[in-house]
Each structure stands twice: as structure tokens, then as C-alpha cells.
Design an enzyme around this catalytic site. Sequence first.
Site, short mmCIF file in Angstrom:
data_model
loop_
_atom_site.label_atom_id
_atom_site.label_comp_id
_atom_site.label_asym_id
_atom_site.label_seq_id
_atom_site.Cartn_x
_atom_site.Cartn_y
_atom_site.Cartn_z
N ARG A 51 0.80 -1.23 0.00
CA ARG A 51 0.00 0.00 0.00
C ARG A 51 0.83 1.27 0.00
NH1 ARG A 51 -3.65 -1.88 2.54
NH2 ARG A 51 -2.51 -3.78 2.92
N THR A 52 1.93 1.30 0.72
CA THR A 52 2.67 2.56 0.79
C THR A 52 3.26 2.92 -0.58
OG1 THR A 52 3.21 2.09 3.10
CG2 THR A 52 4.48 3.81 2.03
N LYS A 80 24.30 -5.07 -5.29
CA LYS A 80 25.72 -5.05 -5.71
C LYS A 80 26.58 -4.35 -4.67
CE LYS A 80 24.24 -4.45 -10.50
NZ LYS A 80 24.11 -3.42 -11.53
N ARG A 101 11.69 3.60 1.27
CA ARG A 101 11.47 2.65 2.37
C ARG A 101 12.72 1.78 2.48
NH1 ARG A 101 6.37 -0.85 4.11
NH2 ARG A 101 5.85 1.24 4.74
N HIS A 129 7.44 6.41 10.28
CA HIS A 129 6.63 6.27 9.07
C HIS A 129 5.77 7.54 8.98
CE1 HIS A 129 4.62 4.64 5.75
NE2 HIS A 129 4.05 3.56 6.27
#
Lengths: 313, 141
Positions: A51-52, A80, A101, A129
Site C-alpha cells: 500500500r505505501t 551489488k 522505504r 513512518h
Amino acid sequence: MRHLINPLDFTKEETDKVIKLAEDISQNIEKYSHTCAGKILATLFYEPSTRTRLSFESAMMRLGGQVLGFSSAQSSSASKGESVADTARMISCYADIVAMRHYKEGAPAVAAKFASVPIVNAGDGGHQHPTQTLTDLLTIQKGRGSIDGITIGLCGDLRFGRTVHSLIQSLVRYQNVRFIFISPKELTLPDYIIEEVVKPSGFPYREVSSMEDVIGELDVLYMTRVQKERFFNEEDYVRLKDSYILDHKKMALGKDSLMVMHPLPRVNEIAVEVDKDPRAVYFKQAQNGVYVRMALILSLLGIENEILEDSLC
Amino acid sequence: MLNIDSITNGIVIDHITAGKGMRIYELLELDKLDSGVAIIKNVKSNKYGKKDIIKIDSITGVNLDVLGFIDNRATVCTIQNGQLVEKKKLDLPDKLVNIVSCKNPRCITSIEASIEQVFYLCSAEDHRYRCQYCEEELTQE
């Protein structure tokens, strides 16, 4: 240039301005549909999120902008060994604003040090958040007409639940809020939130373990999921995950004006039967998440055209 | 009785909490100095009972932030031509940069090697610091 890493990076006035703009967007979304034409949002998601990420992407697309990014660390240069600092420098060349995120706490703060475009923390581990907090504030504002004066019960995992901590930190900036913290003793609020945030506010608070005893007092019931990924020990998770389940029986004890919120996703802490109750606003909350991210993008990009000015006068 | 010659030009870090002298020596990287350095441990102190003292036989820059963080009870005396010319008491620094590391395994500093370790003072009253990135409280060994 502004970033949003912690909900308190914005003053209360700035927060209220974003919420007011989001309210206007929710009522006049068409008016904003080209305000970010030619702008690009990068979504750098080092851990899975449905959802975010989609909410950010939807927000930018509804503003007429475009989106690029990745949705897991494996599909990025992190696999990497590229540092967050280097990724931030690089992405500044490709996008006008970034939503990040990361599974490590503080990663967006590192990105903000090295990026030359605004960084929005879209969740960093168990830490912060802030756009969820803005979403929660908008939902309360829209549902009750004011954030001041509410009695809010926060229920479930109050120890590891980052949305709860951020929301409390923001609510203490309003007037006459009453807190009731509902959790098993293993998942009570961390001491520092009580000592450094709740007590200095002077607002009344109680810590209880029974939802039934207090649900009748609440204007807002904020439910949270007991998150498996925050536990080091599977046994503790299994023992505590079903601690508080909201169902019809408990809802019957609540006020008619109660708002039941949840940052989602839920597991089984809210029975599906509650979804049809008009007091369950968690899906509206998800919708509000798009509006508030639209408002945030406009604010951080400094887009203040005549339409916005007119709408906020 | 242990005798250490008084210094003519140099620095004396006095009133160090007994037992912290070696840690301060290490964190200030005094081993890298060419000049003489004396660490005197467990000296009798009228005020504190026992104390450590560090004498540095040259006028050199001392990172007062490091010192203030490790032991803000200590005093720094600058000696010139055998005379005390300055005596500084220490404050807790507002910010610690690359002095201590965050112990939170979930913190970005655990994988991002190139960034500075930064802690800010969140409560001067009880000497508490938090990591600038993850906000975890600093726990001292």
C-alpha cells in the site's frame, strides 16, 4: 530544500497546512490533476510494501507526474553493495522527489544528507513512518472535524509499532488529547515515549490491558498489527499475535461516533465482520493516504500555483 | 609516594573519575603524540576520594567534546612557563561525531560504513544521547 524523515520535521503549522491541502484535494481532486506535470517521483523500496508504494505512485500519477523506482533491495544496486549515500546522489539526477522505504532505521536520514532533491521517509524498519502519521491525522480531522479534544485508544503492539509512536508524538502538539494505551504487558509503550513525549504533554493517559473496559470512552480506536518481522523470537510472536481481536461484540460497547482506524495490513486483529460497520474507517484511511501524499508532494516540491493559493484562502 | 615532575608547557587533565584515565588516553589518541604523557591513576583526591590525572608535556589540542562526554567532571589546565594560564570545566557536548558507535543492529550505521556516527544530547540532566539516524539511546559500556 525540505525533507520529511520524522513526523516532527514539520512544525504543527506545516503539518496542518498539508492536512488542509489534503482535505481540499479529497474534495476537488480534478483541480490538481496536472499540477506535477513533468515531475518525476522515485520510489526506492528496499523492502516489500504494497500500500505505501502504490499509494505514493498513485498520488504522483493523480498529480499528473511520473514514477520510476524499484520495489525490493534485490532488484536495486543495493544487491551489488551500493551505499544509500551513493544511491541518493545518483537518484537526484533522475527524479525531482524520492520516497524511500528501507529495512534499516535511519536510512532515509542518510539519503537526505546526500540527495539534492526532497526525500520522504516511507518507513524505515521499526523507526518512523511519517506519511502514515499524516494519513492518520487527516483521517481524524476529516472524521471529527478537529483533532483537538479527542480520546484515543491505541491498541495492540505499542512497543514495536512505529505508527503508534509517530502518531503519539504528533498528537501531543494538539489540544486536550486523552490517551488510553491498550496492550499486553509484553507490548506496552517504550518508557521513553511515556517519559519524553506523553508525560511532558500534561495530557491524561492510562495503560490498560482490557479493550472492553475502555472502548466505551473512546472517540478513536487505533488498532495495530502484531508484526512478525519485529520479533527476534517466533515463540513470542505466536503467543502474542492474537492478543486483541476486535469483533462485533466489542464494537457494541463503543460510541456511535467511534472511529476505528488501522494502518493496515491487518492480519486477524479486526474481524472481517467489523468491516461493514460504518465506524470502521480503515479503508477510508487508506484512501486518505493518497490525498495526504499528494499534498506532501506538492508541498515539498514548492508547487504553489494560483489554484492552490485560491483553494486555501 | 609517586613523583611525577611538574610540567613547564603543557596540559593537565585533572579530576578524572578514577578508572577512566586509560579510556580518555585512548579516545584522545594521546599515544600518537611525540611528547611525554603521564597517566596517573588512583591519586588521592580530597573532593572525590580517588581520581586519575593525565599530564601532557606539550601544548596540544584536546578534543573537549570527547572529554566532556567521557567524564565531564574532569578539568583541563593549560600550563605555560610553569604557570597555570587557563582552567576549563567541561560541558556535555551537544553532539558526538565519530566518538562512539551505534549498537542498534537495525540502524543504517551497521551497514553504511562511510557515514559519520552522530549522537545528539537528548537529556543533559541524565546524560542521555540518541543516534541521529535510528534515535536509539546510547548505552555506555
